[in-house]
Design an enzyme around this catalytic site. Structure first.
Site, PDB file in Angstrom:
ATOM      1  N   GLY A  43      25.309 -62.855  -4.226  1.00  0.00           N
ATOM      2  CA  GLY A  43      25.328 -62.154  -5.497  1.00  0.00           C
ATOM      3  C   GLY A  43      24.360 -62.804  -6.465  1.00  0.00           C
ATOM      4  O   GLY A  43      23.151 -62.695  -6.278  1.00  0.00           O
ATOM      5  N   SER A 110      21.668 -66.421   0.522  1.00  0.00           N
ATOM      6  CA  SER A 110      21.162 -65.676  -0.622  1.00  0.00           C
ATOM      7  C   SER A 110      21.523 -66.452  -1.904  1.00  0.00           C
ATOM      8  O   SER A 110      21.193 -67.632  -2.006  1.00  0.00           O
ATOM      9  CB  SER A 110      21.732 -64.253  -0.602  1.00  0.00           C
ATOM     10  OG  SER A 110      21.053 -63.404  -1.481  1.00  0.00           O
ATOM     11  N   TRP A 111      22.215 -65.845  -2.869  1.00  0.00           N
ATOM     12  CA  TRP A 111      22.683 -66.616  -4.019  1.00  0.00           C
ATOM     13  C   TRP A 111      23.541 -67.791  -3.564  1.00  0.00           C
ATOM     14  O   TRP A 111      23.547 -68.852  -4.196  1.00  0.00           O
ATOM     15  CB  TRP A 111      23.461 -65.735  -5.002  1.00  0.00           C
ATOM     16  CG  TRP A 111      24.384 -66.533  -5.885  1.00  0.00           C
ATOM     17  CD1 TRP A 111      25.735 -66.622  -5.782  1.00  0.00           C
ATOM     18  CD2 TRP A 111      24.008 -67.389  -6.979  1.00  0.00           C
ATOM     19  NE1 TRP A 111      26.242 -67.476  -6.731  1.00  0.00           N
ATOM     20  CE2 TRP A 111      25.201 -67.959  -7.484  1.00  0.00           C
ATOM     21  CE3 TRP A 111      22.791 -67.732  -7.566  1.00  0.00           C
ATOM     22  CZ2 TRP A 111      25.213 -68.843  -8.548  1.00  0.00           C
ATOM     23  CZ3 TRP A 111      22.796 -68.620  -8.640  1.00  0.00           C
ATOM     24  CH2 TRP A 111      23.998 -69.162  -9.129  1.00  0.00           C
ATOM     25  N   ASP A 266      12.856 -60.492   5.684  1.00  0.00           N
ATOM     26  CA  ASP A 266      13.768 -60.445   4.542  1.00  0.00           C
ATOM     27  C   ASP A 266      12.998 -59.941   3.327  1.00  0.00           C
ATOM     28  O   ASP A 266      12.064 -60.591   2.851  1.00  0.00           O
ATOM     29  CB  ASP A 266      14.311 -61.851   4.284  1.00  0.00           C
ATOM     30  CG  ASP A 266      15.432 -61.889   3.257  1.00  0.00           C
ATOM     31  OD1 ASP A 266      15.503 -60.984   2.411  1.00  0.00           O
ATOM     32  OD2 ASP A 266      16.229 -62.845   3.293  1.00  0.00           O
ATOM     33  N   HIS A 294      17.547 -59.511   5.619  1.00  0.00           N
ATOM     34  CA  HIS A 294      18.255 -60.429   4.734  1.00  0.00           C
ATOM     35  C   HIS A 294      19.715 -60.675   5.104  1.00  0.00           C
ATOM     36  O   HIS A 294      20.227 -61.768   4.920  1.00  0.00           O
ATOM     37  CB  HIS A 294      18.195 -59.867   3.304  1.00  0.00           C
ATOM     38  CG  HIS A 294      18.892 -60.716   2.283  1.00  0.00           C
ATOM     39  ND1 HIS A 294      18.443 -61.970   1.937  1.00  0.00           N
ATOM     40  CD2 HIS A 294      20.005 -60.494   1.528  1.00  0.00           C
ATOM     41  CE1 HIS A 294      19.227 -62.483   1.007  1.00  0.00           C
ATOM     42  NE2 HIS A 294      20.202 -61.609   0.750  1.00  0.00           N
TER      43      HIS A 294
END
Length: 316
Positions: A43, A110-111, A266, A294
């Protein structure tokens, strides 16, 4: 190609009060006597998923998964107050202490990779290892690529839906334009913006588009937390002192065993960020998955991550 471990249920699910305002939802699964791992979701605002448990051998791992402030089952939902990178770093420590864990492996994509780096650089003595995927360091070039111009050239059809809620006059800065709408007092304005923002990411996160993922990201509860919290972090530049903070502080974690798993194609978090991280953190193992985008659910990324968690489980 490695498959997920079979589904398991948590043996403990609780809420932890981390501030006067926020309570975070967490769970434990696997082996209570196993090696501890904490899973940091993406996120920010994405919330955790039950299948995260399946990336770990349940006989060897004590698997801790939690929803970050404002996301998933944590309360209050989609809340932006007291919601910064450093609040989340503090929450991870509070959770570790609450569970009586001395050290753990940190797993994030990711985040979640951003937060993993921020946490490990703040509390390196608490980290036995780092397993990172789809590297994102919240730098302006990364934000511009995905939210302003770049990914738009690869997914122009999905981009049309992303830009639709924003008038022509405001399209020179989509993040600011979205932030105004995602923080509007009008729930209808927030909902339209949240869905467009969230579906854009779902449309681009896999090598082959997944309609089911796009549908999930369009659901109003998920979309509001995901879009509001993401945009809040992005407008505030991740609450970092400088945009290269995570690269500058790499010496703090150089001694920690680390693996970077990155999809070659990605589009959400292009490989350049993972490459630049590996260049300054040469001690890390760098795994490029040739046929993946991703998402953690891409077959190649799934397989690579399970190989890594199995290897880390065997370390003393």
């Amino acid at each position: 190609m490695r498959e997920l471990y079979p589904p398991i249920e948590p043996y403990n699910q609780e809420m932890l009060q981390v501030s006067n305002l926020h309570r975070i939802s967490y769970e434990e699964s696997g082996n209570p006597e196993g090696k501890s791992v904490v899973v940091l979701h993406g996120g920010p605002g994405g919330g955790s998923q039950p299948f995260y448990r399946q990336y770990f051998n349940p006989n060897q791992w004590r698997i801790v998964v939690f929803d970050q402030r404002g996301s998933g089952k944590s309360t209050p939902h989609a809340e932006l107050q007291e919601n910064t990178t450093w609040d989340l770093v503090s929450d991870i420590e509070k959770l570790r202490l609450h569970l009586g864990i001395e050290q753990w492996v940190v797993f994030g994509g990711s985040w979640g990779s951003t937060l993993s780096l921020a946490y490990s650089q703040t509390h390196p003595e608490r980290c036995r290892g780092l397993i990172l995927r789809g590297i994102f360091m919240l730098r302006q070039k990364e934000l511009r690529w995905f939210y302003q111009e770049g990914a738009s050239y690869i997914f122009p059809d999905a981009w049309e839906h992303y830009i639709k809620p924003i008038p022509e006059a405001e399209r020179d800065d989509f993040i600011s334009a979205y932030y105004q709408r995602l923080t509007s007092p009008d729930p209808k304005i927030r909902q339209v913006a949240a869905r467009a923002w969230s579906v854009w990411e779902a449309s681009t996160s896999r090598l082959l588009q997944d309609p089911n993922l796009m549908q999930k990201f369009s659901e109003s509860d998920f979309a509001e937390a995901f879009a509001r919290i993401e945009c809040h972090y992005f407008i505030n530049k991740g609450f970092f002192e400088s945009e290269d903070q995570l690269l500058r502080n790499i010496d703090r974690i150089r001694h920690i065993p680390g693996v970077i798993v990155q999809g070659r194609y990605d589009v959400v978090c292009p490989m350049i960020s993972a490459w630049e991280l590996h260049q300054v953190w040469s001690e890390s193992e760098f795994v490029v998955v040739a046929d993946s985008g991703h998402s953690i659910t891409e077959p190649g990324i799934r397989s690579a991550l399970i190989e890594v968690t199995d290897k880390f489980a065997s370390f003393e």
